[in-house]
Design a protein around this motif. Structure first.
Motif, short mmCIF file in Angstrom:
data_model
loop_
_atom_site.label_atom_id
_atom_site.label_comp_id
_atom_site.label_asym_id
_atom_site.label_seq_id
_atom_site.Cartn_x
_atom_site.Cartn_y
_atom_site.Cartn_z
N GLY A 24 0.81 -1.21 0.00
CA GLY A 24 0.00 0.00 0.00
C GLY A 24 0.85 1.26 0.00
N GLY A 25 1.86 1.29 0.84
CA GLY A 25 2.75 2.44 0.89
C GLY A 25 3.53 2.62 -0.39
N SER A 26 3.94 1.51 -0.99
CA SER A 26 4.69 1.59 -2.25
C SER A 26 3.84 2.18 -3.36
CB SER A 26 5.18 0.19 -2.66
OG SER A 26 6.08 -0.33 -1.70
N VAL A 27 2.58 1.76 -3.45
CA VAL A 27 1.69 2.30 -4.48
C VAL A 27 1.41 3.78 -4.21
CG1 VAL A 27 -0.62 2.15 -5.48
CG2 VAL A 27 0.69 0.06 -5.06
N ALA A 28 1.23 4.13 -2.94
CA ALA A 28 0.99 5.54 -2.60
C ALA A 28 2.16 6.41 -3.06
CB ALA A 28 0.77 5.69 -1.10
N LEU A 29 3.39 5.96 -2.84
CA LEU A 29 4.55 6.72 -3.25
C LEU A 29 4.68 6.78 -4.77
CD1 LEU A 29 7.12 5.51 -0.57
CD2 LEU A 29 6.00 7.74 -0.70
N ALA A 30 4.32 5.69 -5.44
CA ALA A 30 4.35 5.70 -6.91
C ALA A 30 3.39 6.74 -7.46
CB ALA A 30 4.03 4.31 -7.45
N LEU A 31 2.19 6.82 -6.89
CA LEU A 31 1.22 7.81 -7.35
C LEU A 31 1.68 9.22 -7.02
CD1 LEU A 31 -2.13 6.00 -6.49
CD2 LEU A 31 -1.09 6.33 -8.74
N LYS A 32 2.33 9.39 -5.88
CA LYS A 32 2.91 10.70 -5.56
C LYS A 32 3.94 11.09 -6.62
CE LYS A 32 3.89 14.21 -2.75
NZ LYS A 32 2.93 15.29 -2.44
N GLY A 33 4.74 10.12 -7.05
CA GLY A 33 5.70 10.39 -8.10
C GLY A 33 5.03 10.76 -9.41
N ALA A 34 3.97 10.04 -9.76
CA ALA A 34 3.24 10.35 -10.99
C ALA A 34 2.69 11.77 -10.94
CB ALA A 34 2.13 9.34 -11.21
#
Length: 348
Positions: A306-316
């Motif tokens: 969950g945290g990894s996906v959240a950070l990926a979306l922050k990057g996007a």
């Protein structure tokens, strides 16, 4: 002086000409810059950045210039939208998978092909762990680990990057079919590395770490981590270009987790847009990192999706062009939803 794009908007259609600018030729538009200059911090509209002098004009041109695609044989890596790089470790001491695929190149290559099938634009193969405290791997052993995996992936049509700081490993992997070099030491650990990359013509990813010659996890803290990492990468790009690598073949990575505290990592992630002023594509590698555990009751590595996906979306959202992740299918799905929302916002 540093410029950080701020005040993002859904669509340029609702704004006067020149009031908003496109971020690096991607899917994001912004209306202003936060300016950091000689200890001052203030905001200026995009339309007024030309009044800040030559340095601001240079940074603005870098921020807004489209990033040319990398043509890599029959494959093209585009940077007009966020892409995913799948992490494929073939080490006995990887922090994320505990060496599940070491000494089994067939299984490792099959995992890489599965990542490509799930939507990864490229697969990043590494044969030496860069976790804190990891042992140094002899270059010949590292090359023997990665070469058969790279060969199989390249033969299957998968775009491959080699995650290494050693010139011998770079040479072996490039000869086996890798197309990109990803170096956590930004071509500083091995004196021959820059020569190998320049001679090959391969694109390179330069990651920040405080003391690459000693290892990726040194350092003694920062006065301002965001501007210090920016300045270090800016100087490193200039040195690598002087060493014979074309600027358009360079990507940068702020090095989340490498010689940085939780506070440092959060500051970098919250200020990712500043790195577009380097004029190169940006990679974010935050998947399963320690900061996720620190913010979620010390969740173990295997429970940080969950945290990894959240950070990926922050990057996007920050316009990052390449997201280096362990969980390819889940991240690709999240990005497809994000892309759908962006597409709709642009025409609303």
């Amino acid at each position: 002086m540093h410029l950080r794009p701020v005040q993002f908007v859904d669509t340029p259609a609702a704004h006067d000409d020149g009031a908003v600018a496109r971020l690096a030729g991607g899917m994001q538009w912004f209306a202003a810059y936060e300016v950091l200059d000689a200890g001052r911090r203030f905001t200026v509209p995009v339309s007024e950045v030309g009044g800040l002098g030559e340095r601001a004009a240079t940074l603005h041109a870098r921020v807004t210039a489209p990033r040319p695609a990398w043509q890599l044989g029959p494959r093209t890596l585009r940077f007009d939208q966020p892409q995913v790089a799948g992490i494929l470790n073939v080490t006995p001491d990887s922090f994320s998978d505990g060496g599940a695929r070491v000494d089994d190149p067939v299984a490792a290559a099959a995992a890489g092909v599965a990542m490509a099938g799930a939507g990864a634009a490229l697969v990043d193969v590494g044969g030496e762990s860069t976790r804190p405290g990891a042992a140094l791997v002899w270059e010949e052993d590292e090359a023997r680990r990665v070469t058969p995996v790279v060969e199989r992936l390249a033969a299957a049509g998968v775009l491959v990057s080699i995650d290494t700081r050693k010139a011998v490993v770079m040479e072996a992997a490039l000869a086996a079919g890798a197309a990109i070099v990803n170096d956590v030491a930004a071509l500083l650990w091995d004196d021959r590395a820059i020569e190998v990359v320049a001679r090959s013509g391969a694109p390179v990813i330069l990651m920040h770490s405080p003391d690459p010659k000693s290892g990726p996890h040194g350092g003694h803290g920062y006065a301002n981590v965001v501007t210090e990492v920016f300045d270090w990468l800016e100087a490193r790009i200039a040195a690598v270009v002087a060493g014979g690598v074309h600027r358009a073949r360079i990507m940068v990575d702020p090095g989340i987790g490498f010689g940085k505290s939780l506070s440092d990592n959060l500051a970098l992630i919250n200020n990712l847009t500043i790195f577009h002023a380097l004029g190169c594509p940006v990679m974010l590698g935050a998947s399963r990192k320690r900061l996720i555990g620190a913010l979620s009751n010390e969740a173990p590595v295997a429970e940080r999706l969950g945290g990894s996906v959240a950070l990926a979306l922050k990057g996007a959202e920050a316009g990052v062009q390449l997201l280096r992740v362990h969980d390819v299918a889940e991240t690709v799905q999240a990005l497809r939803v994000w892309r759908g929302l962006r597409d709709r916002a642009l025409v609303s």
